[in-house]
Design an enzyme around this catalytic site. Sequence first.
Site, mmCIF file in Angstrom:
data_model
loop_
_atom_site.group_PDB
_atom_site.id
_atom_site.type_symbol
_atom_site.label_atom_id
_atom_site.label_comp_id
_atom_site.label_asym_id
_atom_site.label_seq_id
_atom_site.Cartn_x
_atom_site.Cartn_y
_atom_site.Cartn_z
ATOM 1 N N HIS A 73 0.825 -1.214 0.000
ATOM 2 C CA HIS A 73 0.000 0.000 0.000
ATOM 3 C C HIS A 73 0.858 1.263 0.000
ATOM 4 O O HIS A 73 0.435 2.291 -0.524
ATOM 5 C CB HIS A 73 -0.967 -0.020 1.192
ATOM 6 N N GLY A 88 5.879 6.698 -4.238
ATOM 7 C CA GLY A 88 6.115 5.254 -4.146
ATOM 8 C C GLY A 88 6.437 4.730 -2.763
ATOM 9 O O GLY A 88 5.744 5.044 -1.783
ATOM 10 N N ASP A 90 7.913 5.212 -0.044
ATOM 11 C CA ASP A 90 8.484 6.416 0.541
ATOM 12 C C ASP A 90 8.011 6.672 1.975
ATOM 13 O O ASP A 90 8.245 7.752 2.525
ATOM 14 C CB ASP A 90 8.105 7.628 -0.330
ATOM 15 N N HIS A 197 -0.979 -13.525 -1.549
ATOM 16 C CA HIS A 197 -2.270 -13.965 -1.016
ATOM 17 C C HIS A 197 -2.238 -15.414 -0.541
ATOM 18 O O HIS A 197 -3.209 -15.900 0.032
ATOM 19 C CB HIS A 197 -3.380 -13.745 -2.054
ATOM 20 N N SER A 198 -1.117 -16.093 -0.773
ATOM 21 C CA SER A 198 -0.948 -17.424 -0.186
ATOM 22 C C SER A 198 -0.701 -17.329 1.323
ATOM 23 O O SER A 198 -0.860 -18.309 2.049
ATOM 24 C CB SER A 198 0.235 -18.147 -0.848
ATOM 25 N N ASP A 203 -9.028 -8.520 5.283
ATOM 26 C CA ASP A 203 -8.772 -7.517 6.299
ATOM 27 C C ASP A 203 -9.769 -6.392 6.082
ATOM 28 O O ASP A 203 -9.565 -5.518 5.259
ATOM 29 C CB ASP A 203 -7.328 -7.016 6.166
ATOM 30 N N ASP A 215 -6.355 -18.814 1.201
ATOM 31 C CA ASP A 215 -6.180 -20.222 0.830
ATOM 32 C C ASP A 215 -6.167 -21.054 2.113
ATOM 33 O O ASP A 215 -6.249 -20.504 3.220
ATOM 34 C CB ASP A 215 -4.953 -20.446 -0.078
ATOM 35 N N THR A 217 -3.895 -22.727 3.437
ATOM 36 C CA THR A 217 -2.596 -22.822 4.112
ATOM 37 C C THR A 217 -2.003 -21.424 4.320
ATOM 38 O O THR A 217 -0.951 -21.094 3.767
ATOM 39 C CB THR A 217 -1.609 -23.664 3.265
ATOM 40 N N ASP A 222 2.982 -21.298 -0.227
ATOM 41 C CA ASP A 222 2.938 -22.412 -1.173
ATOM 42 C C ASP A 222 2.072 -22.019 -2.368
ATOM 43 O O ASP A 222 1.637 -20.877 -2.465
ATOM 44 C CB ASP A 222 2.384 -23.667 -0.473
HETATM 45 CA CA CA Z 1 3.878 5.812 -0.480
HETATM 46 CA CA CA Z 2 -0.701 -20.730 1.423
#
Ligand code: CA
Ligand code: CA
Length: 378
Positions: A73, A88, A90, A197-198, A203, A215, A217, A222
């Site tokens: 983010h 960026g 920063d 995202h594994s 949130d 997922d 796990t 993985d």
């Molecule tokens: Ca920033």
């Molecule tokens: Ca996983």
Amino acid sequence: MALTSLLVSLALLGSIANGASTSRRATCPDGKNSAKNLECCALFPVLEDIQTNMFADSGCADAAHTALRVAFHDALGFSTTDASKGTGADGSIFIFGETELQYDMNIGISDAFNMEAPFAARSNISVADFIQFAATISLTKCAGVAQPPFFFGRVDATSPAADNTVPEPFQSSTDILARMADAGLTAADTVALLASHSVAGADNIDPDAAGLPFDSTPSLFDTQFFVESLLNGTFPGPNEGQTSSPIQGELRLQSDFEIAHDPVTACLWQANVNNQQAMAQAFQQAFLKMGILGQNVSKLVDCSDVIPAPPALTAYQTQAFFPPGLDINDVQQSCESATFPNLPTLPGAAETLAQMTADPLTVGPCQSDGTDCVLPPA
Ligand code: CA
Ligand code: CA
């Protein structure tokens, strides 16, 4: 920064990394640590602090997931075509927390602020470096991650990033890929980065669904995320930004579903299935690229040798699988040029995934509307 210069810069980083790997280590002023570049010695007290007091023994869980998320983010507040979007990676997301955490795209980042701001304030490194350093250390908590490099010396923001720079789950894949391209990240980079995202979960996308993993796990880096995101959804996700998931207790983002099936990205997505090494290496490179967006890379120092080694997956954990009760007939395949890998089905009854527990450090004065998200002076 034009894309060509970014590519040149990445090549430079590669040569720096290679060059550094052959040089000798120097003893740090503390007399106990050593590093190839003496500037990197400043990171050891920060490392010790966050290892001991932020991640403690929690492993690849909420604190690590939170530290990883905020790095995205912060960095994505950047555009190759419009300087007003931000600078960026920063530190702006904390330095201008009262502004940036008001944006809808940053709902939930208050957790990261509450957890990290006290550490960042006492770290004696830039906020920009702190956010990416903590994220890099968080990765080393997750088995299956390829050894993450770290480059040091980011300059802090002097103004906040613009709104709508981080893709949201309800956006179309076309819009998301366009935004990422504008930030300097290709479709392949985007798929590679979504390997995060594994080791992640919902949130605040759904107030009733906090802590639902993407997922089965969520403590292993993985390829299961790429498998399960391609399975028929049977458990409804009725809120904006969600689609049905194949496992009870799992949350599927609409954006993940769209990118998994977009003709531009479908084969990149499927190629990660049961291909641990390729997935981990692509993520390693894309994460390095993202974490320096907006920075002058010729001013950065290679401190990769400060980063501990992540644990490896066992052979059993490396093998991707279909969840209990599901098989190849449940795959919604969109890649036409490659057959779906042959995977075993996990034995047993269909499972309900456990919710992930929020780390106590994520609770603090910073509110989800940006109120009191003020980084104390260093
Ligand atoms: Ca920033
Ligand atoms: Ca996983």
